[in-house]
Design a protein around this motif. Sequence first.
Motif, short mmCIF file in Angstrom:
data_model
loop_
_atom_site.label_atom_id
_atom_site.label_comp_id
_atom_site.label_asym_id
_atom_site.label_seq_id
_atom_site.Cartn_x
_atom_site.Cartn_y
_atom_site.Cartn_z
N GLY A 99 0.83 -1.20 0.00
CA GLY A 99 0.00 0.00 0.00
C GLY A 99 0.86 1.24 0.00
O GLY A 99 1.77 1.38 0.82
N VAL A 130 5.51 4.93 -7.91
CA VAL A 130 4.80 3.76 -8.44
C VAL A 130 5.46 3.29 -9.72
O VAL A 130 5.75 2.08 -9.89
CB VAL A 130 3.31 4.10 -8.68
CG1 VAL A 130 2.63 2.99 -9.49
CG2 VAL A 130 2.59 4.31 -7.36
N LEU A 153 -0.61 -4.07 -5.64
CA LEU A 153 -0.44 -2.66 -5.28
C LEU A 153 -1.77 -2.08 -4.81
O LEU A 153 -2.78 -2.16 -5.51
CB LEU A 153 0.06 -1.86 -6.48
CG LEU A 153 0.16 -0.34 -6.28
CD1 LEU A 153 1.20 0.01 -5.21
CD2 LEU A 153 0.48 0.36 -7.60
N LEU A 154 -1.75 -1.48 -3.63
CA LEU A 154 -2.90 -0.76 -3.08
C LEU A 154 -2.57 0.73 -3.07
O LEU A 154 -1.48 1.12 -2.64
CB LEU A 154 -3.18 -1.26 -1.66
CG LEU A 154 -4.29 -0.59 -0.84
CD1 LEU A 154 -4.86 -1.57 0.18
CD2 LEU A 154 -3.83 0.68 -0.13
N LEU A 155 -3.49 1.54 -3.56
CA LEU A 155 -3.35 2.99 -3.48
C LEU A 155 -4.55 3.54 -2.73
O LEU A 155 -5.69 3.10 -2.94
CB LEU A 155 -3.26 3.61 -4.88
CG LEU A 155 -1.99 3.28 -5.67
CD1 LEU A 155 -2.07 3.87 -7.06
CD2 LEU A 155 -0.74 3.80 -4.95
N ALA A 166 -5.05 5.85 -8.93
CA ALA A 166 -5.37 4.50 -8.47
C ALA A 166 -6.08 3.69 -9.55
O ALA A 166 -5.79 2.50 -9.73
CB ALA A 166 -6.25 4.58 -7.22
N ALA A 170 -3.66 0.66 -9.60
CA ALA A 170 -3.84 -0.14 -8.39
C ALA A 170 -4.53 -1.47 -8.65
O ALA A 170 -5.39 -1.58 -9.53
CB ALA A 170 -4.63 0.65 -7.34
N ILE A 173 -8.00 -0.48 -4.31
CA ILE A 173 -8.19 0.94 -4.03
C ILE A 173 -8.82 1.07 -2.64
O ILE A 173 -9.85 0.45 -2.36
CB ILE A 173 -9.09 1.64 -5.06
CG1 ILE A 173 -8.49 1.51 -6.46
CG2 ILE A 173 -9.28 3.11 -4.70
CD1 ILE A 173 -9.37 2.10 -7.56
#
Length: 295
Positions: A99, A130, A153-155, A166, A170, A173
């Motif tokens: 994240g 990123v 990947l978390l945004l 995102a 991402a 999210i």
Amino acid sequence: MTQRPHRPFRFAVNLMAPASRDEWVAKCRKAEALGFDVIVVPDHLGMPAPFPALVAAAEATERPRLGTLVINTSFYNPALLARDIAGTDQLTDGRLELGLGAGYVKAEFDEAGLPFASPGKRIDHLERTVTEVRRLLADPAHEPRPAQKPIPLLLAGRGDRMLRLAARHADIITFSGVEKPARDGELAPLATAARVAERIRYAQGLLGERAREVELNFPLQMVRVTNDRRAAVAEWVDRGGLSVEELLEIPGMLVGTVAQIADQLRHTRETLGVNYVTALEPDMEDFAKVIAELR
């Protein structure tokens, strides 16, 4: 907008309190025993150091995924961050969920001796991070080598630009659940249920065909198992000027009997597509009762 199938629920707990090794191991094992799918840690001064904490959590547990919620990328050089991410994923046998965020607590920048740039410049740095981290971790020659390719990947965010970023990048999210960032020394005002829904639908509209692939997460401000819902949220009335009725409608305020809270989560998943929720450490035991009900 692409119709989302209902995903299975996932439940995370955000462990925020620093602890000795034995205490940390004990609470990670407790989270696993209570049924949490993910153990996450924040990235704030005065809280656990994210990457060492997750490596220790991996040693203590077998099943949960391990995540950062979220790394303040403004504190990091992308190449050095990529090294720590890859090493953590390697040492946790591919259980990492990464994240990332732009950072928002000015007092922490001041304490670290770093400039507190404008929101736009902080998001610029996040976007560069990123892109660069993904480039480095996709390189077969990069050392250390992550176990996962790619690492999920978390945004996290709430504003238009952050949600556009995102939607492009991402796998998960996270919606902040607040109306605006907190001022130093103050609590951030909570967003109304209508505002939360608008932000989620805005992001869903940006996702297009990716809506089937991207998971939606929401942080829980409060979980309280009680027969008196109104009394439980009364202490929050002064935070941002929301009424008791408005507070009880917010997806992140889970207050009521176990059955009522379970129904609220089902409703949020059905209407907003949010299947992944994150409880705060103090609410771990109450929320475990709801996890048991939903399973």
